[in-house]
Design an enzyme around this catalytic site. Sequence first.
Site, PDB file in Angstrom:
ATOM      1  N   ALA A 125      -4.492   1.390   0.764  1.00  0.00           N
ATOM      2  CA  ALA A 125      -4.410   2.640   0.009  1.00  0.00           C
ATOM      3  C   ALA A 125      -5.803   3.160  -0.351  1.00  0.00           C
ATOM      4  CB  ALA A 125      -3.571   2.446  -1.251  1.00  0.00           C
ATOM      5  N   SER A 153       8.325   3.832   0.716  1.00  0.00           N
ATOM      6  CA  SER A 153       7.320   3.120  -0.057  1.00  0.00           C
ATOM      7  C   SER A 153       7.420   3.487  -1.543  1.00  0.00           C
ATOM      8  CB  SER A 153       5.927   3.451   0.479  1.00  0.00           C
ATOM      9  OG  SER A 153       4.937   2.943  -0.364  1.00  0.00           O
ATOM     10  N   ALA A 176       0.855  -1.194   0.000  1.00  0.00           N
ATOM     11  CA  ALA A 176       0.000   0.000   0.000  1.00  0.00           C
ATOM     12  C   ALA A 176       0.886   1.236   0.000  1.00  0.00           C
ATOM     13  CB  ALA A 176      -0.925   0.004   1.218  1.00  0.00           C
ATOM     14  N   GLU A 177       0.540   2.214  -0.828  1.00  0.00           N
ATOM     15  CA  GLU A 177       1.415   3.355  -1.118  1.00  0.00           C
ATOM     16  C   GLU A 177       1.882   4.108   0.123  1.00  0.00           C
ATOM     17  OE1 GLU A 177      -1.101   2.323  -2.932  1.00  0.00           O
ATOM     18  OE2 GLU A 177      -1.357   3.498  -4.767  1.00  0.00           O
ATOM     19  N   HIS A 178       1.046   4.200   1.157  1.00  0.00           N
ATOM     20  CA  HIS A 178       1.452   5.037   2.285  1.00  0.00           C
ATOM     21  C   HIS A 178       2.459   4.329   3.187  1.00  0.00           C
ATOM     22  CE1 HIS A 178      -1.836   2.630   3.696  1.00  0.00           C
ATOM     23  NE2 HIS A 178      -1.855   3.144   4.901  1.00  0.00           N
TER      24      HIS A 178
END
Lengths: 255, 255, 223, 223
Positions: C74, C93, C48-50
């Site tokens: 995300a 990330s 997940a991007e965060h």
Amino acid sequence: MKTRIYTSFEETIEDFPDGASLMVFCWGVSGTPQNLLHALKQKAVKDLTLITHNVVPASVGKSVLWDVVTPFMLADQVKKLVTAWPGMSYLGMESPMERRIREGKTELELVSHGILVERIRAGGAGIGGFYSPAGIGTVVERGKEKRVLDDGREYLLEKPLTADFGFIRAHRADKLGNLVYRGGGRGCNPVMATACRTVIAEVDEIVEVGELDAETIITPGIYVNRLVQVPERGLGSARHRRELLSRFPTQGQKS
Amino acid sequence: MKTRIYTSFEETIEDFPDGASLMVFCWGVSGTPQNLLHALKQKAVKDLTLITHNVVPASVGKSVLWDVVTPFMLADQVKKLVTAWPGMSYLGMESPMERRIREGKTELELVSHGILVERIRAGGAGIGGFYSPAGIGTVVERGKEKRVLDDGREYLLEKPLTADFGFIRAHRADKLGNLVYRGGGRGCNPVMATACRTVIAEVDEIVEVGELDAETIITPGIYVNRLVQVPERGLGSARHRRELLSRFPTQGQKS
Amino acid sequence: MKPRLTPEQVAARAALELKDGDYVNLGFGIPNLCASYLPAGIQVAFHAEHGVLGYGPLVPESEWGTADFDYVDAGMRFFRPRPGMAFCDMGQSFDMIRGRHLDAAILGAVEVSGAGDLANWTFGVAESGGIGGSMDLAVGAKRVIIAMEHVTKHGKPKIVEHCNYPLTAKACVDLIVSDLAVIEVGPTGPRLKEIAPGWTPEEVQALTEPTLRMDGAVKEIRW
Amino acid sequence: MKPRLTPEQVAARAALELKDGDYVNLGFGIPNLCASYLPAGIQVAFHAEHGVLGYGPLVPESEWGTADFDYVDAGMRFFRPRPGMAFCDMGQSFDMIRGRHLDAAILGAVEVSGAGDLANWTFGVAESGGIGGSMDLAVGAKRVIIAMEHVTKHGKPKIVEHCNYPLTAKACVDLIVSDLAVIEVGPTGPRLKEIAPGWTPEEVQALTEPTLRMDGAVKEIRW
């Protein structure tokens, strides 16, 4: 890609060819993948491009620890060296690596620690290049684009560094290749782990998946291709470190 | 510089002037310094430059949590916005922020998440600029230098971002300002903490020096100027989160 | 109308592209469903991007009251922790993404060109809409797989000669899995590899703007 | 010969520049001694380039056998852990340096020019010697303080019109603390602020290449 677990250092580097590039961290005994370096020396791989911070032997005070394996011991195998500290000229001595440099057998690219680590980080992070304020007006600006940016300061364009292999020294790993480090042994290991096509980590202990706290993992397994546990009597093991320390006085408090 | 501990959110932002720039992370309820944002709203600071990832209200499924304070609630106070996600047009709705953008009251600089975080990191790390492979051939390349680098790929020159103030949400702090986070609440908080002249962190708990494990500290106190503990009934406290969750079904396992 | 693959079937077919131990980012919509339709016996770590890697299953709506706000993906959906999961900051990330460390990104699309150009972040003008992390994923993932419907709600082709909507990235897509076909895209143009049961290559071509190469056997999609 | 400050006294005077709560990097030699001569009542967090912040006291030689190889400073000397200490990776460590987060770096020097140019990484040709982290520290620290002897072993000035040795950085030094004087350097040239007990400004000038400005009272060095 899945992390593979090995039991032999020789097997772990079986496909390491002559002429390959290698990143490896070393801060004396700390953070140094001694067993992998030892295996590479045994294998007598030639014409390495070696990217490392310091090429000096491990020492305590004025005692050199000749039985600790560091990049210093690979001098004969290195064709090109990228480093911030090629030898011991500061002590008025010429090291084997410096001699090779003087004789033209090893090509030296001298960089500062900060530029070196940031170039490695850029290599691992897909950055095409970056502007660094360090090195302006010094020998490291040779051949580099110099440019004034928005803040009116001069910067040098620095290029990313990657390598074929990265030898990593970590403290503990789980079987997915997630890594945690110990003290200053962390050093450049987590950065180098991002910038090499094949990343091999030697660790004190490999534990089951779930035994490392997700909040404390420093290098996620995504970066680690191969994993090998340092044997009880291995180089850099707790036992080996105790043996090294036993050569020095122990009066006063125990740590 | 020494980290100062505050007990009032109002006092913590007493010197926050109109026209200042602010960095703040938000991933819904997670990682959002709600109390500091609330204080800034109460103070009615005007003409902010707001640097943030998303300007959407917190939600769970289709339920919007209107009593969670996020950058979405600051729309009227923002003169310039740097973000990857200005509103809710993907739902066919126009948010207050998007309306201001359309009316020319707020200037929008649209960037991708990855370029945004790397520009903030560059700002905090003293990098003058960097070449990013993202955005080639898209709207984000407007006005930027495009260049083919050594690997033959095209890159855009991206510039560092810094801000006057950074509002940080962490889990625990010691009295030196060392911070640890919790889960995805880490997000961009550690990066933003490096890039702001005054960094204010709100945390669940402030503990004595030595109570955090040195190996697990994510943001060292060097980056944190001010520290304030979320009160038991504060926004984003464990109690507040439980209250928010109590609106949703609880059948099945407890986490 | 002839039956097409359901969104779940598209997701299952796209998931066949993944290998055991892969690290994968899933976009909104059909891509997200891939997590529930992995081939038997393989484990995949989702990103997940965060800053979450290897998170566990999503929390069903009936259990949202037991979830944890710091464990969201995300798309702001609750997940359960999973052994071996790791957190990192958002900078790290995106280093993973941009540095080509993710084995695959499975994304949705508004349009894809035969050369692999992708438009997937806005249906409108460039100035509205959210870019999110899609530009970074599109240029960074080792493989970019698109999972989508073959045509729009109005029956217009989504696989086009040139994208009309604002681009996410140029020449980034490797493979399209639609509800009608599996199509390789890239510098040499689109190649039809598989078609939905009961459909002919000519029928798929009729709903596709660029000419599909059909060198090599065109198989029936399995999932 | 008239007495000059001892290395310990130079270190103690340089340490007076530090404030409670400062984050500081100390170079090899005299700078390293500053850690032992902090003014009473102030706490300073020391930074080591490879990624340690706020480490404790150095382990005396008589106790080396009880030390820990993972707890060494930038000069490979053992330290004891200290509450509030933090580790980071070397990238993050140099981000701190380059990003101007360190309150001060106290460094040694081979030569310093009146404009604040610094040469401190090699006595020889540029191609030997170790650069280490000095170039980054010199451009990155909020204040760069030089702690050194005023002249070389051979009595030649180390504060010069123009550095002859390979540079570390241009116009980076803020203050020189020598065994004879405290001198501010920078774009407007060197200014004599303090002199060693028993020495006259003329005697210090005679051992200094560039002309020292003496606007403002010249005080006696205290430590």
